[in-house]
Each structure stands twice: as C-alpha cells, then as structure tokens.
Write a protein that holds these residues in place. Structure first.
Motif, short mmCIF file in Angstrom:
data_model
loop_
_atom_site.label_atom_id
_atom_site.label_comp_id
_atom_site.label_asym_id
_atom_site.label_seq_id
_atom_site.Cartn_x
_atom_site.Cartn_y
_atom_site.Cartn_z
N MET A 1 13.39 -30.12 -14.27
CA MET A 1 12.55 -31.28 -14.09
C MET A 1 13.12 -32.16 -12.97
N SER A 2 12.27 -32.50 -12.01
CA SER A 2 12.69 -33.30 -10.87
C SER A 2 12.82 -34.77 -11.26
N THR A 3 13.88 -35.39 -10.76
CA THR A 3 14.12 -36.82 -10.89
C THR A 3 14.75 -37.27 -9.58
N PRO A 4 14.84 -38.57 -9.33
CA PRO A 4 15.57 -39.00 -8.13
C PRO A 4 17.03 -38.54 -8.18
N ALA A 5 17.58 -38.26 -7.01
CA ALA A 5 18.98 -37.84 -6.90
C ALA A 5 19.90 -39.02 -7.20
N ARG A 6 21.10 -38.70 -7.62
CA ARG A 6 22.16 -39.72 -7.69
C ARG A 6 22.59 -39.97 -6.25
N VAL A 7 22.68 -41.23 -5.86
CA VAL A 7 23.01 -41.57 -4.48
C VAL A 7 24.44 -42.08 -4.41
N GLU A 8 25.21 -41.48 -3.50
CA GLU A 8 26.58 -41.92 -3.23
C GLU A 8 26.62 -42.48 -1.82
N ASP A 142 15.99 -47.00 -0.81
CA ASP A 142 14.73 -47.03 -1.56
C ASP A 142 14.11 -45.65 -1.67
N THR A 143 14.14 -44.90 -0.57
CA THR A 143 13.52 -43.57 -0.58
C THR A 143 14.34 -42.60 -1.41
N LEU A 144 15.65 -42.59 -1.21
CA LEU A 144 16.49 -41.65 -1.97
C LEU A 144 16.46 -41.96 -3.46
N HIS A 145 16.36 -43.23 -3.83
CA HIS A 145 16.27 -43.60 -5.25
C HIS A 145 14.87 -43.39 -5.81
N GLY A 146 13.87 -43.28 -4.96
CA GLY A 146 12.49 -43.27 -5.43
C GLY A 146 11.77 -41.95 -5.40
N VAL A 147 12.34 -40.93 -4.78
CA VAL A 147 11.66 -39.64 -4.64
C VAL A 147 12.18 -38.66 -5.69
N SER A 148 11.28 -38.06 -6.41
CA SER A 148 11.67 -37.01 -7.36
C SER A 148 12.04 -35.76 -6.59
N ARG A 152 20.59 -32.98 -6.76
CA ARG A 152 21.34 -33.76 -7.75
C ARG A 152 22.06 -34.95 -7.13
N THR A 153 22.66 -34.73 -5.94
CA THR A 153 23.43 -35.78 -5.28
C THR A 153 23.03 -35.89 -3.82
N ALA A 154 22.63 -37.09 -3.44
CA ALA A 154 22.35 -37.42 -2.04
C ALA A 154 23.46 -38.36 -1.58
N ILE A 155 24.16 -37.98 -0.54
CA ILE A 155 25.26 -38.78 -0.03
C ILE A 155 24.80 -39.43 1.27
N LEU A 156 24.79 -40.74 1.31
CA LEU A 156 24.47 -41.47 2.53
C LEU A 156 25.78 -41.74 3.25
N VAL A 157 25.98 -41.06 4.36
CA VAL A 157 27.23 -41.14 5.11
C VAL A 157 27.04 -42.16 6.23
N LEU A 158 27.79 -43.25 6.15
CA LEU A 158 27.62 -44.36 7.08
C LEU A 158 28.70 -44.33 8.14
N PHE A 159 28.31 -44.70 9.35
CA PHE A 159 29.17 -44.47 10.51
C PHE A 159 30.29 -45.46 10.70
N ASP A 160 30.28 -46.57 10.00
CA ASP A 160 31.42 -47.47 10.10
C ASP A 160 31.58 -48.25 8.79
N ALA A 161 32.74 -48.87 8.66
CA ALA A 161 33.07 -49.58 7.42
C ALA A 161 32.14 -50.77 7.19
N ALA A 162 31.71 -51.44 8.25
CA ALA A 162 30.82 -52.59 8.10
C ALA A 162 29.47 -52.16 7.53
N THR A 163 28.96 -51.02 7.97
CA THR A 163 27.69 -50.53 7.45
C THR A 163 27.84 -50.08 6.00
N LEU A 164 28.98 -49.49 5.67
CA LEU A 164 29.25 -49.14 4.28
C LEU A 164 29.25 -50.39 3.41
N ARG A 165 29.92 -51.44 3.83
CA ARG A 165 29.93 -52.70 3.05
C ARG A 165 28.52 -53.26 2.91
#
Length: 172
Positions: A1-8, A142-148, A152-165
């Motif tokens: 069953m499809s659900t939104p992925a866990r986002v890291e 919003d998209t990664l949390h909202g799409v079935s 299982r895991t979607a990792i959003l890899v951010l290019f710098d520490a400020a964007t991660l914060r």
C-alpha cells in the motif's frame, strides 16, 4: 500500500549516497552541465552519458521537458539508478511552481516503476535556475510529504549548512 515516504534532511554530496536512486537536477539536453548535473555525470562516469545520448536519440529528440523525469543506470555511483528531471527556471513561466512540484512527483512515480525504495533528491531549481531557497524547500517538503509512493525513504540532500538549517526550521 502506497503512503508518503519518510523524508530525511541531509547536507552533503548526493553522489556518495548508497541509495536505490539519485535524482539529477538535469538540463533538458540530458547531456550534463553544471551543479548537481555535472557532479552526477562526473562521478557516475561515461555510462550515464551514453544512456542519456540514447534517450535523446530515441525518446526525447527535443530534450526532456520541464517537470518530467526519466531513469538511467547510475554508472559508477553507489546508487542503482539516476532519475533525471528538469526543473523550471524561476520566473520564466507562470506555471513554474506547478512544474517544480511535478519534478518531485514524477521522480517518485519513476522510482515506483523501478522498484526503488530509497531516493536522494537535490533541491531542484534552487541553484543556477534561481528558485528562492525557502520556496524551493517548501515545495520539496510539501510534495515529498504529500505524494503516495512505494518509496520508503526520500532524502533531501541540501548543498550547504544554511539551507539544511532552513529546511529543519520549516519541518519543525
């Protein structure tokens, strides 16, 4: 069953992640470029470019349209596949926000077709394409949390520490 992925959220080099699929913020030519696109092509080696040239010769003679996605093998990357998507250039068309959303949702659909369960995403359009970072992060989350999906895991890899914060502040 499809659900939104866990986002890291992570800061780091997307080309070094051992995941099923890595998303490439490609240009429409699929033939490499700067930023994430260039890094993926360099780290993955010539096999990715060969597959991209084949896609251009067959399925996408005019280039990959904005908001669409297509997969290739990952060459020498630790991933199994690369999912290429073309983000919109900020402010160029009125449907840009929808196209940016489409990038994430079509990548998840391609990942589902591949059977990928872990997918690493860059922050699409937030580099050379000029998308404001906060809006780009909100759209991604919003998209990664909202799409079935079967991912299982979607990792959003951010290019710098400020964007991660910034992303962490928008999540919490």
């Amino acid at each position: 069953m499809s659900t939104p992925a866990r986002v890291e959220l992570r800061h780091g080099d997307i080309t070094r992640l051992s995941v099923d699929a890595v998303v490439n913020a490609a240009n429409s030519s699929l033939l490499g470029g700067g930023g994430v696109d260039g890094a993926i092509h360099r780290a993955g080696g010539p096999a990715i470019l060969r597959e991209c040239r084949e896609l251009r010769a067959t399925r996408f003679p005019d280039g990959l349209p904005t908001g669409h996605a297509v997969a290739t093998g990952a060459g020498e990357l630790p991933a199994r596949w690369v999912i290429h998507t073309v983000g919109p250039v900020y402010g160029r068309t009125p449907d840009g926000p929808q196209r940016l959303t489409d990038c994430y949702s079509t990548c998840l659909a391609v990942a589902d077709d591949l059977g990928a369960r872990t997918v690493a995403f860059p922050l699409i359009s937030a580099g050379a394409y000029g998308w404001p970072r906060e809006d780009a992060v909100r759209t991604a989350l919003d998209t990664l949390h909202g799409v079935s999906t079967d991912v299982r895991t979607a990792i959003l890899v951010l290019f710098d520490a400020a964007t991660l914060r910034l992303a962490e502040s928008l999540v919490g």
